[in-house]
Design a protein around this motif. Structure first.
Motif, PDB file in Angstrom:
ATOM      1  N   LEU A 109       0.838  -1.195   0.000  1.00 24.32           N
ATOM      2  CA  LEU A 109       0.000   0.000   0.000  1.00 24.32           C
ATOM      3  C   LEU A 109       0.875   1.247   0.000  1.00 24.32           C
ATOM      4  O   LEU A 109       1.801   1.376   0.791  1.00 24.32           O
ATOM      5  CB  LEU A 109      -0.905   0.010   1.227  1.00 24.32           C
ATOM      6  CG  LEU A 109      -1.861  -1.182   1.387  1.00 24.32           C
ATOM      7  CD1 LEU A 109      -2.589  -1.103   2.716  1.00 24.32           C
ATOM      8  CD2 LEU A 109      -2.861  -1.221   0.234  1.00 24.32           C
ATOM      9  N   ALA A 110       0.548   2.183  -0.890  1.00 26.93           N
ATOM     10  CA  ALA A 110       1.302   3.433  -0.938  1.00 26.93           C
ATOM     11  C   ALA A 110       0.926   4.356   0.208  1.00 26.93           C
ATOM     12  O   ALA A 110       1.689   5.262   0.547  1.00 26.93           O
ATOM     13  CB  ALA A 110       1.063   4.138  -2.272  1.00 26.93           C
ATOM     14  N   PHE A 111      -0.235   4.150   0.819  1.00 27.47           N
ATOM     15  CA  PHE A 111      -0.676   4.963   1.949  1.00 27.47           C
ATOM     16  C   PHE A 111      -1.715   4.160   2.708  1.00 27.47           C
ATOM     17  O   PHE A 111      -2.256   3.163   2.213  1.00 27.47           O
ATOM     18  CB  PHE A 111      -1.275   6.297   1.471  1.00 27.47           C
ATOM     19  CG  PHE A 111      -2.439   6.132   0.528  1.00 27.47           C
ATOM     20  CD1 PHE A 111      -3.735   5.999   0.993  1.00 27.47           C
ATOM     21  CD2 PHE A 111      -2.235   6.098  -0.849  1.00 27.47           C
ATOM     22  CE1 PHE A 111      -4.805   5.831   0.123  1.00 27.47           C
ATOM     23  CE2 PHE A 111      -3.290   5.944  -1.734  1.00 27.47           C
ATOM     24  CZ  PHE A 111      -4.577   5.805  -1.239  1.00 27.47           C
ATOM     25  N   GLY A 112      -1.975   4.571   3.939  1.00 32.05           N
ATOM     26  CA  GLY A 112      -3.043   3.956   4.715  1.00 32.05           C
ATOM     27  C   GLY A 112      -2.783   2.538   5.148  1.00 32.05           C
ATOM     28  O   GLY A 112      -3.720   1.772   5.367  1.00 32.05           O
ATOM     29  N   SER A 113      -1.507   2.159   5.317  1.00 37.01           N
ATOM     30  CA  SER A 113      -1.212   0.799   5.760  1.00 37.01           C
ATOM     31  C   SER A 113      -1.619   0.627   7.224  1.00 37.01           C
ATOM     32  O   SER A 113      -1.349   1.500   8.053  1.00 37.01           O
ATOM     33  CB  SER A 113       0.280   0.503   5.607  1.00 37.01           C
ATOM     34  OG  SER A 113       0.594  -0.767   6.145  1.00 37.01           O
ATOM     35  N   PRO A 114      -2.263  -0.501   7.568  1.00 43.62           N
ATOM     36  CA  PRO A 114      -2.665  -0.705   8.962  1.00 43.62           C
ATOM     37  C   PRO A 114      -1.493  -1.054   9.879  1.00 43.62           C
ATOM     38  O   PRO A 114      -1.656  -1.098  11.092  1.00 43.62           O
ATOM     39  CB  PRO A 114      -3.650  -1.884   8.864  1.00 43.62           C
ATOM     40  CG  PRO A 114      -3.242  -2.620   7.629  1.00 43.62           C
ATOM     41  CD  PRO A 114      -2.731  -1.579   6.682  1.00 43.62           C
ATOM     42  N   SER A 115      -0.316  -1.312   9.325  1.00 45.64           N
ATOM     43  CA  SER A 115       0.858  -1.656  10.140  1.00 45.64           C
ATOM     44  C   SER A 115       2.091  -1.038   9.503  1.00 45.64           C
ATOM     45  O   SER A 115       2.106  -0.746   8.301  1.00 45.64           O
ATOM     46  CB  SER A 115       1.017  -3.179  10.228  1.00 45.64           C
ATOM     47  OG  SER A 115       1.201  -3.728   8.934  1.00 45.64           O
ATOM     48  N   PRO A 116       3.154  -0.821  10.296  1.00 46.20           N
ATOM     49  CA  PRO A 116       4.378  -0.226   9.730  1.00 46.20           C
ATOM     50  C   PRO A 116       4.978  -1.120   8.641  1.00 46.20           C
ATOM     51  O   PRO A 116       5.081  -2.329   8.798  1.00 46.20           O
ATOM     52  CB  PRO A 116       5.319  -0.134  10.946  1.00 46.20           C
ATOM     53  CG  PRO A 116       4.437  -0.210  12.135  1.00 46.20           C
ATOM     54  CD  PRO A 116       3.279  -1.069  11.744  1.00 46.20           C
ATOM     55  N   GLN A 117       5.350  -0.522   7.530  1.00 43.15           N
ATOM     56  CA  GLN A 117       5.958  -1.252   6.417  1.00 43.15           C
ATOM     57  C   GLN A 117       7.324  -0.624   6.138  1.00 43.15           C
ATOM     58  O   GLN A 117       7.417   0.448   5.551  1.00 43.15           O
ATOM     59  CB  GLN A 117       5.075  -1.174   5.170  1.00 43.15           C
ATOM     60  CG  GLN A 117       3.704  -1.783   5.353  1.00 43.15           C
ATOM     61  CD  GLN A 117       3.768  -3.276   5.620  1.00 43.15           C
ATOM     62  OE1 GLN A 117       4.365  -4.025   4.870  1.00 43.15           O
ATOM     63  NE2 GLN A 117       3.159  -3.705   6.709  1.00 43.15           N
ATOM     64  N   PHE A 118       8.390  -1.310   6.591  1.00 40.44           N
ATOM     65  CA  PHE A 118       9.722  -0.733   6.480  1.00 40.44           C
ATOM     66  C   PHE A 118      10.183  -0.636   5.020  1.00 40.44           C
ATOM     67  O   PHE A 118      10.944   0.252   4.670  1.00 40.44           O
ATOM     68  CB  PHE A 118      10.714  -1.562   7.302  1.00 40.44           C
ATOM     69  CG  PHE A 118      10.389  -1.574   8.760  1.00 40.44           C
ATOM     70  CD1 PHE A 118      10.700  -0.489   9.554  1.00 40.44           C
ATOM     71  CD2 PHE A 118       9.740  -2.657   9.345  1.00 40.44           C
ATOM     72  CE1 PHE A 118      10.390  -0.475  10.904  1.00 40.44           C
ATOM     73  CE2 PHE A 118       9.429  -2.659  10.689  1.00 40.44           C
ATOM     74  CZ  PHE A 118       9.748  -1.561  11.477  1.00 40.44           C
ATOM     75  N   PHE A 119       9.701  -1.525   4.162  1.00 42.06           N
ATOM     76  CA  PHE A 119      10.091  -1.481   2.758  1.00 42.06           C
ATOM     77  C   PHE A 119       9.396  -0.332   2.035  1.00 42.06           C
ATOM     78  O   PHE A 119       9.731  -0.016   0.906  1.00 42.06           O
ATOM     79  CB  PHE A 119       9.759  -2.818   2.086  1.00 42.06           C
ATOM     80  CG  PHE A 119      10.491  -3.032   0.780  1.00 42.06           C
ATOM     81  CD1 PHE A 119      11.865  -3.210   0.762  1.00 42.06           C
ATOM     82  CD2 PHE A 119       9.812  -3.040  -0.420  1.00 42.06           C
ATOM     83  CE1 PHE A 119      12.548  -3.395  -0.432  1.00 42.06           C
ATOM     84  CE2 PHE A 119      10.484  -3.228  -1.626  1.00 42.06           C
ATOM     85  CZ  PHE A 119      11.863  -3.402  -1.617  1.00 42.06           C
ATOM     86  N   HIS A 120       8.424   0.294   2.696  1.00 36.54           N
ATOM     87  CA  HIS A 120       7.739   1.447   2.123  1.00 36.54           C
ATOM     88  C   HIS A 120       8.750   2.538   1.775  1.00 36.54           C
ATOM     89  O   HIS A 120       8.616   3.213   0.743  1.00 36.54           O
ATOM     90  CB  HIS A 120       6.712   1.965   3.129  1.00 36.54           C
ATOM     91  CG  HIS A 120       5.810   3.042   2.605  1.00 36.54           C
ATOM     92  ND1 HIS A 120       6.224   4.350   2.444  1.00 36.54           N
ATOM     93  CD2 HIS A 120       4.515   3.005   2.201  1.00 36.54           C
ATOM     94  CE1 HIS A 120       5.223   5.069   1.977  1.00 36.54           C
ATOM     95  NE2 HIS A 120       4.178   4.283   1.815  1.00 36.54           N
TER      96      HIS A 120
END
Length: 598
Positions: A109-120
Motif C-alpha cells: 500500500l502506498a498509503f493507509g497501511s494498517p501496520s508499519p511497512q519498512f520497505f515502504h
C-alpha cells in the motif's frame, strides 16, 4: 414517470458498470513489466461524480477550476541551475543485488497501511518523484513533478512537468493530486492541507494548515498524486483489497518480481520520463535492483563473500572490521571497504522515556545520568560512532546546541533521592521508604549489538543504584507496547522529517502510536511545535527548534544514542560510488551507484 425513472436508472447503472469494466481491464495483481509501459498510455477517466466526491471531502476543501482562473501574474521559480546529482561518468546497466534483513512487507500500500511497512521507504519514499525536492549537496529546491512553483501569501502553486508519467505510462494530471488527497483522508492519513485547488490539468494550488520557512518542500512531502485507473476500485476495504497490488509510481523503477518472503526485484523503466532532468540525469543507473530478504546479517555477509550480493551496508562496526579479515577478495582488492561520512539529518537513535509509566521527572533525570551511553557507544562502535548531540541533529539550517545529560553517579543519586529513592538495599539498588525498588524495564529488539549495549547500560545504572531490567522482545511486541503506551524505556528511532523535523508526530499532546513513545502532555511543548510549524524564516525555524530541544532536555524524555553519520560499506569492485557522496544514510537508496560490469 415511473417508466422514465426506471429507464434512467438502467442507463446510469449500465454506464457505471461500463466505466468500471474499462478500468478493471487496466488492473493487474502486480505492476506491468517495464516493456509493457515503454509507450505512453492515454489517461484513465475519473469517476463520473468525481467533482461531487471532492465537494464532500472531510478535513480539507478541494475544488476544481478552469486553468484560465489561475492567477496570471505568478512569479514562478524553477530552482535551476544546480550542480549535478551523482557522477557524470556513471554508466547505465547491470543488476545490483542487495540484502534486506528487515521484515518482508505485508502489503504494498502506498498509503493507509494498517501496520508499519519498512520497505515502504525503499519502494515509495526513495523512488517516487515529489513535486519539489531538496538537492542533497546544496539543500536548494529542485524541480520534480513540478517544473516550476510559486509561493504567494498562504498558497503554494505548482505547475506540473508536461512529460510527467506514472510507471504504467499514464500521464500525471493535476486532478490526480485531488484524488490522492481525497483517498488519503478517507484512509485516515494526515496531509496537513487546509485547501487544495486544481486548475485544469497542469496547475495545483495548495494551502497548508500552517506555513513554515520551506513551504514548497514541506507541502511536497504529503501532496502526492493517485493514478485514477489503479484506484478505480477503492472502497471501505481498501487496505485488504489493494494489499498485494503494486501501485503505479512516478519513479524510475517498477516491481518486476516478487518471491514471497525472499525477493523483491525492481526493473528500470526503459523510457523514464525524468531521466533527462538535471537532478536525475546521472542517477538510477542499474537496470535491475534485487532486494534479498534474509534471516540475519550473518547470512547477508555469507552471501556477499560468495558473490551472490554486490554490496552490504552495515550498522555493525565490529562485523565491518572483522568479517573481511582473511578474505582473499579483500586482500586482492576485489572487495573494497568504504566508510562514508553522511551530512544529513540523523535518525534519533536513543532511549525513549514513557512519561505515562514514568511520570516523575526527577526519576527520569536520574536515569538519564545513570545510563552511560557515551562509554557504551565507544566500546560498541570502536570509536567510529559519536553520541547524538540533540534530537534535532544533522539539519543544515539548525546549528543550535542543547546541553545534554552526562553520566554522573553522584547527581543521579541526588535526583533519585528527590524522587524518594534514598535507601540502598543489600544488592546496592536504591529503595523508597515503603520498600519499592528503583527499577525500570528497557524494551528492545534483540541483536548482538543491542544485547551488548544494554548489558553495558545496565552495569552503569547499577553503579548508580538503579536496576534496569532488560526486556528483549520481537518487533511485533515492541510495536504493541508503543501502540498501547505500556512500555517504560524503549530503544527507538524513526526516519528524520524533511525539510524540518516533524515534532508533532513525536511530542504533541495528541500524538499516539509508534512515533510517539514519550506520551508527553506538555502545553509548552505544544506551543513550541506550533512555533516551528509557523516559522516564516530559517532563523525563526532554528530558534523554534532550539526551544523544542530544550524542552526535550528539561522533561528528560529522550536519551541520545549513537549518531549514524558514517556509512560502513563493503562492495565488490564493480560497484562504483560517486566521489564526495552526498545523500541519505542508506547509500543504495540514493540511487547514485553504478556498475562497471553490467
Amino acid at each position: 414517470m415511473k417508466w422514465l425513472r426506471y429507464s434512467l436508472w438502467i442507463a446510469g447503472t449500465a454506464a457505471l458498470l461500463l466505466w468500471l469494466a474499462q478500468l478493471a481491464s487496466r488492473q493487474q495483481a502486480v505492476a506491468p513489466t517495464a516493456e509493457a509501459v515503454a509507450q505512453p498510455m492515454p489517461p484513465a477517466p475519473y469517476p463520473h461524480d468525481f467533482a461531487r466526491q471532492l465537494r464532500r471531502a472531510e478535513g480539507v476543501t478541494i475544488a476544481l477550476h478552469r486553468e484560465q482562473e489561475c492567477p496570471a501574474d505568478l512569479d514562478w521559480q524553477s530552482g535551476l541551475p544546480a550542480p549535478p546529482v551523482g557522477c557524470p561518468s556513471a554508466q547505465r546497466g547491470g543488476t545490483l543485488r542487495l540484502s534486506n534483513v528487515g521484515p518482508f512487507p505485508a502489503n504494498f500500500l502506498a498509503f493507509g497501511s494498517p501496520s508499519p511497512q519498512f520497505f515502504h521507504y525503499t519502494l515509495f519514499e526513495r523512488l517516487e518523484v515529489p513535486l519539489v525536492w531538496e538537492h542533497p549537496a546544496t539543500g536548494q529546491e529542485m524541480p520534480g513533478l513540478a517544473a516550476a512553483w510559486c509561493v504567494r501569501g498562504s498558497s503554494i502553486f505548482f505547475r506540473l512537468h508536461p512529460q510527467a508519467r506514472y510507471s504504467n505510462g499514464s500521464p500525471v494530471r493535476a486532478r490526480d493530486f485531488a484524488l490522492g488527497t481525497l483517498l488519503r483522508h478517507r484512509s485516515g492519513c494526515r496531509t496537513g492541507l487546509r485547501e487544495l485547488h486544481i486548475y485544469g490539468d497542469s496547475i495545483v494550488e495548495a494551502i497548508p494548515e500552517t506555513m513554515n520557512a520551506t513551504p514548497a518542500l514541506s507541502v511536497s512531502r504529503s501532496l502526492r498524486p493517485a493514478e485514477p485507473g489503479f484506484y478505480a476500485e477503492y472502497s471501505g476495504n481498501y487496505a485488504e483489497h489493494y494489499a498485494q497490488r503494486i501501485p503505479p509510481t512516478t519513479g524510475a523503477y517498477t516491481v518486476a518480481e516478487v518471491q514471497r518472503g525472499r525477493l523483491i526485484a525492481l526493473q528500470r523503466l526503459p523510457q523514464w520520463w525524468a531521466e533527462a532532468l538535471p537532478g536525475f540525469r546521472h542517477t538510477h543507473n542499474p537496470e535491475r535492483i534485487e532486494h534479498h530478504f534474509l534471516a540475519d546479517e550473518a547470512q547477508a555477509w555469507e552471501m556477499f563473500f560468495r558473490g551472490r550480493l554486490d554490496m552490504i551496508q552495515t550498522r555493525n562496526i565490529a562485523a565491518w572490521h572483522s568479517k573481511p579479515e582473511g578474505e582473499p577478495a579483500v586482500e586482492s582488492g576485489r572487495i573494497a571497504l568504504h566508510s562514508l561520512r553522511i551530512h544529513r539529518p540523523m535518525p534519533p537513535y536513543g532511549i525513549a522515556f514513557n512519561t505515562r509509566t514514568l511520570p516523575d521527572a526527577e526519576l527520569r533525570r536520574g536515569l538519564m545520568q545513570a545510563l552511560d551511553m557515551k562509554s557504551a557507544i565507544d566500546v560498541l562502535f570502536r570509536g567510529y560512532a559519536e553520541q547524538l548531540p540533540q534530537f534535532t541533529s544533522g539539519y543544515r539550517n539548525l546549528p543550535h546546541h542543547t546541553p545534554q545529560y552526562r553520566y554522573n553517579p553522584a547527581e543521579a543519586r541526588a535526583c533519585f533521592a528527590r524522587a524518594g529513592y534514598s535507601e540502598a538495599g543489600a544488592d546496592g539498588i536504591l529503595r523508597r521508604a515503603d520498600g519499592k525498588k528503583l527499577q525500570a524495564k528497557l524494551s528492545y529488539t534483540p541483536s548482538d549489538k543491542l544485547n551488548t549495549l544494554v548489558a553495558l547500560l545496565c552495569e552503569s545504572a547499577a553503579a548508580c543504584g538503579a536496576e534496569i531490567i532488560p526486556e528483549p522482545l520481537p518487533w511485533q511486541n515492541i510495536s504493541k507496547q508503543l501502540q498501547e503506551g505500556t512500555h517504560e524505556l524503549t530503544f527507538w528511532a524513526t526516519m528524520p522529517g524533511l525539510p524540518l523535523p516533524d515534532y508533532e508526530r513525536f511530542f504533541h499532546s495528541s500524538s499516539t502510536g509508534h512515533d510517539a513513545p514519550f506520551r508527553l502532555q506538555c502545553p509548552e511543548m505544544d506551543a513550541a511545535i506550533r512555533a516551528v510549524q509557523q516559522a516564516a524564516s530559517p532563523r525563526e525555524a532554528a530558534a523554534a527548534c532550539a526551544r523544542v530541544d530544550s524542552l526535550i532536555h528539561r522533561e528528560a524524555i529522550w536519551l541520545p544514542g549513537w549518531m549514524e553519520n558514517r556509512a560502513q560499506i563493503a562492495a565488490w569492485q564493480h560497484v562504483q560510488l560517486p566521489p564526495n557522496y552526498s545523500g541519505p544514510y542508506e547509500v543504495a537508496e540514493s540511487h547514485q551507484l553504478w556498475l562497471t560490469q553490467p
